[in-house]
Scaffold this active site. Sequence first.
Site, PDB file in Angstrom:
ATOM      1  N   LEU A 206       0.848  -1.186   0.000  1.00 19.14           N
ATOM      2  CA  LEU A 206       0.000   0.000   0.000  1.00 19.14           C
ATOM      3  C   LEU A 206       0.890   1.244   0.000  1.00 19.14           C
ATOM      4  O   LEU A 206       1.248   1.748   1.069  1.00 19.14           O
ATOM      5  CB  LEU A 206      -0.845  -0.061   1.276  1.00 19.14           C
ATOM      6  CG  LEU A 206      -2.281   0.365   1.195  1.00 19.14           C
ATOM      7  CD1 LEU A 206      -3.051  -0.248   2.341  1.00 19.14           C
ATOM      8  CD2 LEU A 206      -2.383   1.869   1.240  1.00 19.14           C
TER       9      LEU A 206
ATOM     10  N   GLU B 137       1.366   4.287  -2.810  1.00 18.92           N
ATOM     11  CA  GLU B 137       1.197   4.874  -4.150  1.00 18.92           C
ATOM     12  C   GLU B 137       2.448   5.609  -4.618  1.00 18.92           C
ATOM     13  O   GLU B 137       2.829   5.541  -5.787  1.00 18.92           O
ATOM     14  CB  GLU B 137      -0.011   5.831  -4.153  1.00 18.92           C
ATOM     15  CG  GLU B 137      -1.370   5.147  -4.114  1.00 18.92           C
ATOM     16  CD  GLU B 137      -1.753   4.579  -2.750  1.00 18.92           C
ATOM     17  OE1 GLU B 137      -1.018   4.834  -1.765  1.00 18.92           O
ATOM     18  OE2 GLU B 137      -2.774   3.874  -2.668  1.00 18.92           O
TER      19      GLU B 137
ATOM     20  N   GLN C  77      -6.041   2.293  -6.991  1.00 19.07           N
ATOM     21  CA  GLN C  77      -7.251   1.549  -6.626  1.00 19.07           C
ATOM     22  C   GLN C  77      -8.479   2.453  -6.792  1.00 19.07           C
ATOM     23  O   GLN C  77      -9.503   2.028  -7.300  1.00 19.07           O
ATOM     24  CB  GLN C  77      -7.129   1.038  -5.195  1.00 19.07           C
ATOM     25  CG  GLN C  77      -8.023  -0.130  -4.926  1.00 19.07           C
ATOM     26  CD  GLN C  77      -7.482  -1.007  -3.822  1.00 19.07           C
ATOM     27  OE1 GLN C  77      -7.447  -0.576  -2.663  1.00 19.07           O
ATOM     28  NE2 GLN C  77      -7.078  -2.227  -4.140  1.00 19.07           N
ATOM     29  N   PHE C  78      -8.347   3.691  -6.381  1.00 18.52           N
ATOM     30  CA  PHE C  78      -9.325   4.739  -6.648  1.00 18.52           C
ATOM     31  C   PHE C  78      -8.519   5.987  -7.001  1.00 18.52           C
ATOM     32  O   PHE C  78      -7.453   6.220  -6.410  1.00 18.52           O
ATOM     33  CB  PHE C  78     -10.196   5.020  -5.416  1.00 18.52           C
ATOM     34  CG  PHE C  78     -11.227   3.956  -5.164  1.00 18.52           C
ATOM     35  CD1 PHE C  78     -12.537   4.113  -5.604  1.00 18.52           C
ATOM     36  CD2 PHE C  78     -10.884   2.798  -4.490  1.00 18.52           C
ATOM     37  CE1 PHE C  78     -13.483   3.116  -5.385  1.00 18.52           C
ATOM     38  CE2 PHE C  78     -11.826   1.801  -4.258  1.00 18.52           C
ATOM     39  CZ  PHE C  78     -13.134   1.960  -4.712  1.00 18.52           C
ATOM     40  N   ALA C  79      -9.046   6.786  -7.922  1.00 19.86           N
ATOM     41  CA  ALA C  79      -8.315   7.991  -8.343  1.00 19.86           C
ATOM     42  C   ALA C  79      -7.988   8.882  -7.146  1.00 19.86           C
ATOM     43  O   ALA C  79      -6.969   9.566  -7.124  1.00 19.86           O
ATOM     44  CB  ALA C  79      -9.140   8.757  -9.366  1.00 19.86           C
ATOM     45  N   ASP C  80      -8.847   8.843  -6.132  1.00 19.20           N
ATOM     46  CA  ASP C  80      -8.643   9.678  -4.943  1.00 19.20           C
ATOM     47  C   ASP C  80      -7.266   9.452  -4.307  1.00 19.20           C
ATOM     48  O   ASP C  80      -6.673  10.366  -3.758  1.00 19.20           O
ATOM     49  CB  ASP C  80      -9.715   9.376  -3.891  1.00 19.20           C
ATOM     50  CG  ASP C  80     -11.107   9.444  -4.462  1.00 19.20           C
ATOM     51  OD1 ASP C  80     -11.864  10.331  -4.059  1.00 19.20           O
ATOM     52  OD2 ASP C  80     -11.446   8.615  -5.337  1.00 19.20           O
ATOM     53  N   PHE C  81      -6.773   8.223  -4.383  1.00 14.36           N
ATOM     54  CA  PHE C  81      -5.537   7.897  -3.665  1.00 14.36           C
ATOM     55  C   PHE C  81      -4.291   8.381  -4.391  1.00 14.36           C
ATOM     56  O   PHE C  81      -3.180   8.264  -3.885  1.00 14.36           O
ATOM     57  CB  PHE C  81      -5.460   6.385  -3.398  1.00 14.36           C
ATOM     58  CG  PHE C  81      -6.660   5.867  -2.655  1.00 14.36           C
ATOM     59  CD1 PHE C  81      -7.244   6.651  -1.670  1.00 14.36           C
ATOM     60  CD2 PHE C  81      -7.222   4.638  -2.946  1.00 14.36           C
ATOM     61  CE1 PHE C  81      -8.375   6.215  -0.987  1.00 14.36           C
ATOM     62  CE2 PHE C  81      -8.351   4.194  -2.271  1.00 14.36           C
ATOM     63  CZ  PHE C  81      -8.933   4.974  -1.295  1.00 14.36           C
TER      64      PHE C  81
ATOM     65  N   HIS D  38     -13.829   8.429  -2.284  1.00 15.79           N
ATOM     66  CA  HIS D  38     -13.885   7.400  -3.322  1.00 15.79           C
ATOM     67  C   HIS D  38     -14.684   7.912  -4.513  1.00 15.79           C
ATOM     68  O   HIS D  38     -15.285   7.123  -5.237  1.00 15.79           O
ATOM     69  CB  HIS D  38     -14.537   6.114  -2.791  1.00 15.79           C
ATOM     70  CG  HIS D  38     -13.683   5.355  -1.827  1.00 15.79           C
ATOM     71  ND1 HIS D  38     -13.505   5.750  -0.530  1.00 15.79           N
ATOM     72  CD2 HIS D  38     -12.946   4.225  -1.980  1.00 15.79           C
ATOM     73  CE1 HIS D  38     -12.702   4.890   0.086  1.00 15.79           C
ATOM     74  NE2 HIS D  38     -12.344   3.960  -0.769  1.00 15.79           N
TER      75      HIS D  38
END
Length: 659
Positions: A395, A397, A419-423, A464
Amino acid sequence: MIFDRKSFTNDTLRELYRALLRPRLIEEKMLILLRQNRISKWFSGIGQEAIAVGAAMALLPDEYILPLHRNLGVFTVRQCPLDTLFAQWQGKKTGYTKGRDRSFHFGTHEQHIIGMISHLGPQLAVADGIALADKLSHEKKVTLVFSGDGGTSEGDFHEALNVAAVWDLPVIFVIENNGYGLSTPSREQFRCRHFIDKGIGYGMDAFQVDGNNILEVYDTISQLARNLRQQPRPVLVEALTFRMRGHEEASGVKYVPKDLLDAWQAKDPIANYEKYLLESEILSETEVKTMREEIKKEIEINLERAFAMPDPEPTNELMDMYKPFEQLVQEPVTEQGRTERRFIDAISDGLRQSMERFPNLVLMGQDIADYGGVFKITEGFVEKFGKERVRNTPLCESAIVGTALGLSIKGYKTMVEMQFADFVSCAFNQIVNNLAKSHYRWGQHADVVIRMPTGANTAAGPFHSQSNEAWFFHTPGLKIVYPSTPYDAKGLLNSALEDPNPYLYFEHKYLYRSVSGMVPDAYYTIPIGKANIVAEGDELTIVTYGLCVQWAKEIVDSLADSHSIELIDLRTLLPWDKEMVSNSVKKTGKVLIVHEDTLTGGIGGEIAAWIGENLFSYLDAPVMREGSLDTAVPFAPVLEKNFLPKQRMIDKVQLLLAY
Ligand SMILES: Cc1ncc(C[n+]2csc(CCOP(=O)(O)OP(=O)(O)O)c2C)c(N)n1
């Protein structure tokens, strides 16, 4: 200081001395030039030379080293031509960055050196990527990367060491523990007593060396390098040393206690080694003198050359942001089949075909291997392509994007799945400062596509659901695509993966399973930078992308009996298709720009400004925008509906039609 010569020959001992002396004498000259105002800034490594020199001497010439601002010795050991090096520091056209970046912020493949960016920590993960490439191509090599003790406080340090450990990457992480990070002493920087204590936490061996003892550094790193080439895994080396001068020359050392400076002065790496060589009669006073004179002469000659070199001229500035790439669009083969596919399956299909097409393409992301990714886009990929190319990541990025740059340096292509654009916020620095700027700075492209499951309308709350394309739209050096149909989803992904430049590929999660369409079975690409006319009309132009294309289409269709509206789907956001927008606005005289992103600072602002500046005389109404409310994305459906622009779009369309 005790020097243990092991079984080193006299020639090796003398070579090490000469290698130590060169950076010291260059630095002494730089300090004079600084006082004469002939150079602008200097980060001194005086007192620390044995680490850079010992490490660089220990590696094979084609093993990559990632140095920092106090590691001049790496550049001199690797025989960087001194005139080019000086030209670099003076911002000359002939420097490594053609005047575009300063000091040690550059790489050179010829010398197998990858320079830092100012942020210190990001290069640690780049080293991971280089080491991963070596591992994937079965090259028995090590990569060596430096961190200061202050730099270890950055999250990048933790992420890079953790990835290297989990993937058994042959990286030597050298921490130069010099007591201070700028003015901050160690006690205010970290609580561990020794950095070697951290080894156990990462599951890696750790070694402490006297960083002022050239033989100890050289011997330790030589042994480790030999070992890691055979048995790939990361190690941590803590080199104890001291920074004898200010962080950079202007800042001085007033905050350092005098007795500390005196104690370390007595441990000077060059004076002590020289004394040892003289006392052991490996070198004579005359040889020392001759060597010094030779090096000084070399410095003077190269300095004169560098000063005479031309200043840079602003040519190709915009072009050089990107690696030149002529896209050869592959149209779909019409006689081959088409299959009705959901948006999500089209992405998966494109990715699979690109994996077949490019054996050097590596996929990285959280849970993308056996689990197939949280949205199942890579389901079945491990069976087909193996775990080396379909990599589950820890985990982290930031480290993974940095690793992707390292893979590019060694000629690999990478797709990183957020995993999600937010991250992506956790990888922001690597994307905007490393990936985006690398080609402009020193010609190294980043062959990386970051897939971004984006957007709201799924009641997933503030973290998310975000639309964050505008964060990257503002960053020269990146390209951004954002499909709204299954056909475009496959074709644009293939196009992005072909291009050696860094991409953000936005895929709207709401579209994944809500839209389907006929998608060619064979491989094809779509021109980058070309928008698509979804509906033709002459009364009003709507410019949009992503999920908003579907919403706009509903409006256009519902008004079809009474109004003729042109709907443009941008598809590529960076660079966006000015020509198509321009032609349409010239025809309709009215334009509404819509995006799901919040309005303030969204991409629509830029497009509106461009239309206002370039097409003013064609306009019959003000350029209008619509977007989401300037709030975080709310969770509850009723709030989310209020947030999103869908309802407000129809009002704006009516307003413009009636204008
Ligand atoms: C992310 C980031 N924050 C702050 C700085 C400013 N800065 C540059 S060097 C430095 C100290 C670094 O200390 P250390 O890692 O111990 O290396 P040293 O300079 O001692 O060799 C700081 C704070 C920076 N370059 N990057």
